[in-house]
Scaffold this active site. Structure first.
Site, PDB file in Angstrom:
ATOM      1  N   GLU A 194       1.648  -7.502  -4.113  1.00  0.00           N
ATOM      2  CA  GLU A 194       0.233  -7.581  -4.505  1.00  0.00           C
ATOM      3  C   GLU A 194      -0.253  -6.148  -4.654  1.00  0.00           C
ATOM      4  OE1 GLU A 194      -1.710 -10.271  -5.038  1.00  0.00           O
ATOM      5  OE2 GLU A 194      -0.162 -11.747  -4.616  1.00  0.00           O
ATOM      6  N   CYS A 228      -9.144  -3.972  -4.491  1.00  0.00           N
ATOM      7  CA  CYS A 228      -8.128  -3.955  -5.554  1.00  0.00           C
ATOM      8  C   CYS A 228      -8.623  -4.603  -6.839  1.00  0.00           C
ATOM      9  CB  CYS A 228      -6.863  -4.640  -5.076  1.00  0.00           C
ATOM     10  SG  CYS A 228      -7.170  -6.332  -4.515  1.00  0.00           S
TER      11      CYS A 228
HETATM   12  P1  NAD Z   1      -0.377   1.837   0.489  1.00  0.00           P
HETATM   13  O1  NAD Z   1       0.622   1.385  -0.518  1.00  0.00           O
HETATM   14  O2  NAD Z   1      -0.529   3.272   0.710  1.00  0.00           O
HETATM   15  O3  NAD Z   1      -0.052   1.204   1.922  1.00  0.00           O
HETATM   16  C1  NAD Z   1       0.102  -0.180   2.143  1.00  0.00           C
HETATM   17  C2  NAD Z   1       1.033  -0.410   3.324  1.00  0.00           C
HETATM   18  O4  NAD Z   1       2.310   0.139   3.011  1.00  0.00           O
HETATM   19  C3  NAD Z   1       0.580   0.254   4.625  1.00  0.00           C
HETATM   20  O5  NAD Z   1       0.846  -0.626   5.703  1.00  0.00           O
HETATM   21  C4  NAD Z   1       1.464   1.482   4.721  1.00  0.00           C
HETATM   22  O6  NAD Z   1       1.766   1.866   6.047  1.00  0.00           O
HETATM   23  C5  NAD Z   1       2.731   1.013   4.043  1.00  0.00           C
HETATM   24  N1  NAD Z   1       3.484   2.114   3.419  1.00  0.00           N
HETATM   25  C6  NAD Z   1       2.998   3.292   2.966  1.00  0.00           C
HETATM   26  N2  NAD Z   1       3.998   4.056   2.473  1.00  0.00           N
HETATM   27  C7  NAD Z   1       5.127   3.323   2.620  1.00  0.00           C
HETATM   28  C8  NAD Z   1       6.494   3.573   2.299  1.00  0.00           C
HETATM   29  N3  NAD Z   1       6.884   4.698   1.736  1.00  0.00           N
HETATM   30  N4  NAD Z   1       7.387   2.608   2.582  1.00  0.00           N
HETATM   31  C9  NAD Z   1       7.001   1.439   3.133  1.00  0.00           C
HETATM   32  N5  NAD Z   1       5.715   1.155   3.459  1.00  0.00           N
HETATM   33  C10 NAD Z   1       4.801   2.088   3.211  1.00  0.00           C
HETATM   34  O7  NAD Z   1      -1.737   1.131   0.048  1.00  0.00           O
HETATM   35  P2  NAD Z   1      -3.172   1.251   0.745  1.00  0.00           P
HETATM   36  O8  NAD Z   1      -3.700   2.621   0.520  1.00  0.00           O
HETATM   37  O9  NAD Z   1      -3.128   0.706   2.115  1.00  0.00           O
HETATM   38  O10 NAD Z   1      -4.001   0.204  -0.139  1.00  0.00           O
HETATM   39  C11 NAD Z   1      -4.580   0.551  -1.356  1.00  0.00           C
HETATM   40  C12 NAD Z   1      -3.793   0.008  -2.516  1.00  0.00           C
HETATM   41  O11 NAD Z   1      -3.506  -1.356  -2.304  1.00  0.00           O
HETATM   42  C13 NAD Z   1      -4.571   0.072  -3.811  1.00  0.00           C
HETATM   43  O12 NAD Z   1      -3.714   0.471  -4.834  1.00  0.00           O
HETATM   44  C14 NAD Z   1      -5.028  -1.363  -4.028  1.00  0.00           C
HETATM   45  O13 NAD Z   1      -5.251  -1.723  -5.371  1.00  0.00           O
HETATM   46  C15 NAD Z   1      -3.890  -2.125  -3.434  1.00  0.00           C
HETATM   47  N6  NAD Z   1      -4.318  -3.439  -2.973  1.00  0.00           N
HETATM   48  C16 NAD Z   1      -3.898  -4.551  -3.629  1.00  0.00           C
HETATM   49  C17 NAD Z   1      -4.343  -5.794  -3.239  1.00  0.00           C
HETATM   50  C18 NAD Z   1      -3.916  -7.045  -3.943  1.00  0.00           C
HETATM   51  O14 NAD Z   1      -4.177  -8.127  -3.417  1.00  0.00           O
HETATM   52  N7  NAD Z   1      -3.272  -6.968  -5.100  1.00  0.00           N
HETATM   53  C19 NAD Z   1      -5.208  -5.908  -2.157  1.00  0.00           C
HETATM   54  C20 NAD Z   1      -5.609  -4.748  -1.501  1.00  0.00           C
HETATM   55  C21 NAD Z   1      -5.155  -3.515  -1.907  1.00  0.00           C
END
Ligand code: NAD
Length: 442
Positions: A194, A228
């Site tokens: 997502e 998002c």
């Molecule tokens: P992010 O990708 O930075 O982090 C999400 C999760 O992934 C966190 O738990 C983080 O610890 C983990 N993570 C970070 N780096 C990682 C790596 N290298 N390997 C494995 N895991 C890792 O995202 P964010 O800043 O928490 O959220 C914002 C983003 O999420 C935006 O792009 C937004 O559009 C998207 N988002 C999408 C939805 C949806 O339903 N499609 C909902 C909310 C947010």
């Protein structure tokens, strides 16, 4: 109790989760407030109530969803009875983001449990108070070998991805989505991703401009734009632009007052890193309205930006903050050119009274989901799939679909033994004409 096979137990444990969440609702709301000043109203509507409603809906429907579904047999197999069994995948990893840190962590866990899986949840490290209360709720409800919360940052997530999982459900950025996909590929682990993207919001000259402005201001500035499916940029018809800007300004002031910094209804940017990224975007654009910020509290006011250059930072990446660029267009071809410049978005919104215009836009662009004459509310309908396409994600969930994605759908033919038609067996001599006839007839 065996959560893999016992549907009654799954219902019982989800009911226990429901009661634990209800008991701790105030703590959840204050954790969200501590983490990034999420207003209590938004915490209830978009986090706790949403999860509670999801739990109630799941508990009510789980027996029906889990039941083997009988389907029509293939003619040549008759007599047989054919079923689709919903089998839990096994060990599920859920990795959650920070922007709706309670809802986006809990909802996948609820569905994975409903489908009979064992779950490990890694909440976001950027909302530590919420992560703490999530861990407490899960530990109070589940045995640790059924659902476990593992706290941590990128390193912890990386270590988790090195293990073998039967399903990975990830919500977060496109960049990390690619890392998840690569890690999952090692063991051919199925994934739901997502992700995000740049969501266009089109306002054509027939739109009810005042109402459009109200609904866009709500969808854009709730959670301080860190959603998002928030509108990322506006494409407004040239003829409507100046009226529409005035309506947007009026609606922002109506919602958050003359100084949104003191409004109790306006959240903060999650951290200094994202704050700096957003302020960097403001600094290279022409601000129409707002544009105030405060580094001490990670505050950025609701901001309207005029005619951003498509090469500027703000039009290069997902904004994910309270900045709303307005681009004007004269004909539909311009709309199409701009949207086509980007990867397929998670959401697309159209404000128009012209049905044919709306239908043409819906048919000619690929996007996760969206609305006509509103923003974001498609998220709330449990009958609609929620998910992205292309770079905005893989797979979709919500409602029954959430149960289905965490289940392997196992097709089984139960064949009768009282008759055995000889046609399919070798030797095939003299049978080809008959089989052709039957196959043409089917
Ligand atoms: P992010 O990708 O930075 O982090 C999400 C999760 O992934 C966190 O738990 C983080 O610890 C983990 N993570 C970070 N780096 C990682 C790596 N290298 N390997 C494995 N895991 C890792 O995202 P964010 O800043 O928490 O959220 C914002 C983003 O999420 C935006 O792009 C937004 O559009 C998207 N988002 C999408 C939805 C949806 O339903 N499609 C909902 C909310 C947010």
């Amino acid at each position: 109790m065996n959560y893999k096979t016992d549907i009654g137990y799954r219902k019982e444990i989800l009911t226990r989760l429901l009661n634990t969440i209800i008991t701790h609702e105030d703590e959840i709301i204050s954790a969200l407030q501590d983490d990034f000043n999420k207003p209590a109203f938004e915490a209830v509507v978009t986090e706790t109530s949403y999860v509670i409603s999801d739990l109630k809906y799941t508990i009510k429907n789980i027996s029906r969803w889990a039941k083997p579904k009988r389907v029509f047999p293939f003619v040549l197999n008759i007599p047989s009875s054919d079923y689709i069994y919903k089998e839990p995948y096994g060990k599920v990893l859920v990795i959650a983001p920070w922007n709706y840190p309670f809802q986006l962590a809990l909802c996948p866990v609820i569905s994975a449990v409903a489908a009979g899986n064992q779950v490990v949840l890694k909440p976001s490290e950027l909302t530590p108070r919420t992560a703490e209360i999530i861990e407490k709720i899960i530990a109070k409800t589940f045995a640790f070998d059924h659902v476990e919360v593992i706290q941590g940052d990128v390193q912890v997530a990386t270590n988790l991805l090195e293990q073998r999982w039967d399903y990975i459900f990830f919500t977060g950025s496109v960049a990390v989505g690619k890392i998840i996909s690569k890690a999952a590929a090692k063991n051919l682990t199925p994934v739901t991703l997502e992700l995000g993207g740049k969501n266009p919001c089109i306002v054509d000259e027939s739109a009810n401009l005042k109402l459009a402005a109200k609904r866009i201001v709500w969808g854009k500035f709730i959670n301080a734009g860190q959603t998002c499916i928030a509108p990322d940029y506006i494409l407004v018809h040239k003829k409507s632009k100046s009226d529409f800007i005035q309506y947007l300004k009026d609606e922002i002031t109506l919602a958050y007052g003359d100084n949104p910094e003191v409004s109790p209804d306006y959240a903060r940017i999650i951290n200094a890193k994202n704050w700096s990224r957003l302020v960097g975007m403001i600094e290279e654009t022409k601000v129409l309205f707002g544009g105030q910020y405060n580094s001490e509290t990670n505050y950025i006011s609701p901001t309207l930006i005029d005619e951003s250059n498509l090469e500027s930072l703000i039009m290069q990446e997902e904004i994910f903050g309270p900045l709303l660029p307005l681009l004007s267009y004269e004909d539909e071809a311009e709309i199409n050119t701009i949207i086509a410049k980007y990867e397929k978005p998670l959401a697309l919104y159209i404000f128009s009274e012209r049905k044919s215009f709306c239908n043409t836009i819906i048919a000619s662009h690929s996007f996760g989901g969206g609305c006509v004459n509103d923003t974001m509310v498609h998220f709330s309908n449990k009958q609609l799939p929620f998910g992205g396409v292309g770079h905005s994600g893989i797979g979709a969930y919500h409602g029954k679909l959430s149960f289905d994605i965490f289940s392997h759908h196992k097709g089984v033919v139960k064949k009768a033994t009282w008759i055995d038609l000889p046609l399919r067996y070798a030797p095939y001599k003299d049978k080809l004409a008959s089989i052709k006839k039957i196959l043409n007839w089917i």
